[in-house]
Design a protein around this motif. Sequence first.
Motif: not given
Length: 508
Positions: A14-16, A39-47, A173-175, A393-395, A402-405
């Motif tokens: 969870t972020f915030g 999809q973009n922002g689904c959490g891949k890089s976070t994982f 991660d997306e090379p 997303r998030p809107a 830099g915090q967005l996917s």
Amino acid sequence: MSVPALRVSGIAKTFGGARALKGISFEVAAGEVHGLLGQNGCGKSTFVKVLAGFHAPDPGGTIEVFGKPLPFPMPPGAFRDYRMAFVHQHLGLVPTLTVLENLRVASITARRARVNWREERAAARATFARFGVSLDLNARTGSLSQTDQALLAIMRAAEDLRGADGPGLLILDEPTPFLPKEGVDRLFALVRQVVGHGDSVIFISHDIDEVREITDRATILRDGLVSGTLTTKGSSHDDFVEGIIGRRIARSVTAPAVTRGRTLARVTGVAEPGLDIPALEVAEGEILGLTGLLGSGYERVPYLMFGAREATVGDLHMGGKTTPLRSMTPKAAIAQKMALLPSDRPGASGVPGLKVRDNMLLLELDDFMGRFGLNLRAMGRRASALSAEYEVRPANPDMRLGQLSGGNAQKVLLAKWMIRNPDLLLLDEPTQGVDVGTRQQIYRVIRDAAARGAGVICASSDAEQLADLCTRVLIFSRGRIAVELTGQDITKDSIAEACYGHSTLDVA
Ligand SMILES: Nc1ncnc2c1ncn2[C@@H]1O[C@H](COP(=O)(O)OP(=O)(O)OP(=O)(O)O)[C@@H](O)[C@H]1O
Ligand SMILES: [Mg+2]
């Protein structure tokens, strides 16, 4: 059965207030290449950052790497003790360092003794020999091609694994989004070598064809959850699409051939090393694709027209005016209602440290200037509306870019240009790093611009994208326009054929 390379169970983050990961579970078998999609922002890089110890997950979940549970929080650098190595999104190389320094940085900093550069050099050469790659050790990393930078980042990570006793896990991660087809082939050869040594690989990409080529299985994330794990052999392209966006999409058909409108802009007399264009024009309402093999020169055209790349000779004719390209500047281009969306190379197109709001409205600040300075509240409202319209997303326009996917950041920058209603839209790889659903959305924005009369020039190495989007495609070879395709003749295969048919010597 042998111990899996990775066993993930109930991992959440969870972020915030926002739950990026809502409890994911999956396994990577020892010795396999495992795709991670979504999809973009689904959490891949976070994982990936959880695995690297950069983020601690929410309490409750567990991760085992080769049977050993990871401690949370994880001490910095401890991932090495668990036989993991990473290539993060955007590669994580330091462009100002040399190839040698980047390659050996981990082992140098780990040792804390005086650096013996002769030994480092020998070690680097041994690495190159092992992977059959040769790069100039003294070259500044930033001056290498994207392909060579990606190869360097992967070799460095693969070397990290060799230090470990026992097989390791390499996470990519997306090379590939910057890479031309030849580059992807070289990189896959390297991945196969890594697996050949007994290591396992996690491969993140939005390119379904790539995932189908290199992986054994793939896990798909959707809305922070695992939507399923597919066995690659036996799964179709559509199976992947359905896993990613939750439904099948109708393949978009090639746009009907339109009668060409009036000429909107023309460049003439471009002649510089490796590029020779007597004339190139784009009409109102036209979506003109530019492509070719790596090094064929097409990708320079949008930057030349926008004044974002130095030119010596040649002219731009637009709106009844002729401007020598050498005196074009981005400022003049913007005044002429041109827009340039550069490819999503780190730092090229947005300011990661600034808020989404400020990135979006960077060119509109005059409109928000009041008697008491900038009207931040009005800017916030405008940026919120745009975030909703472009489905960012998030809107939340107060987040830093830099915090967005990666894909969501691309939407912010597209919005930044589209609100200006440009007459001429210049694009370089507009959907790099963008998921299949967002891709359709970006296509719609581009088509709408063309429908209201704008001219679009799209430089792209993605033949499928060009076939979906363009009304005319120019294929470059060795700096010249070699083939022109229009209307029904534009297909993925005809483009690939023209690229490869015309020169295999472009590859540096
Ligand atoms: N440091 C952070 N602070 C706040 N939110 C974050 C942070 N890092 C990531 N997020 C949010 O977590 C979500 C997942 O982002 P993540 O970067 O993992 O996506 P992704 O699957 O890698 O997407 P892409 O394919 O676009 O790279 C996004 O909504 C993102 O905005
Ligand atoms: Mg990512």
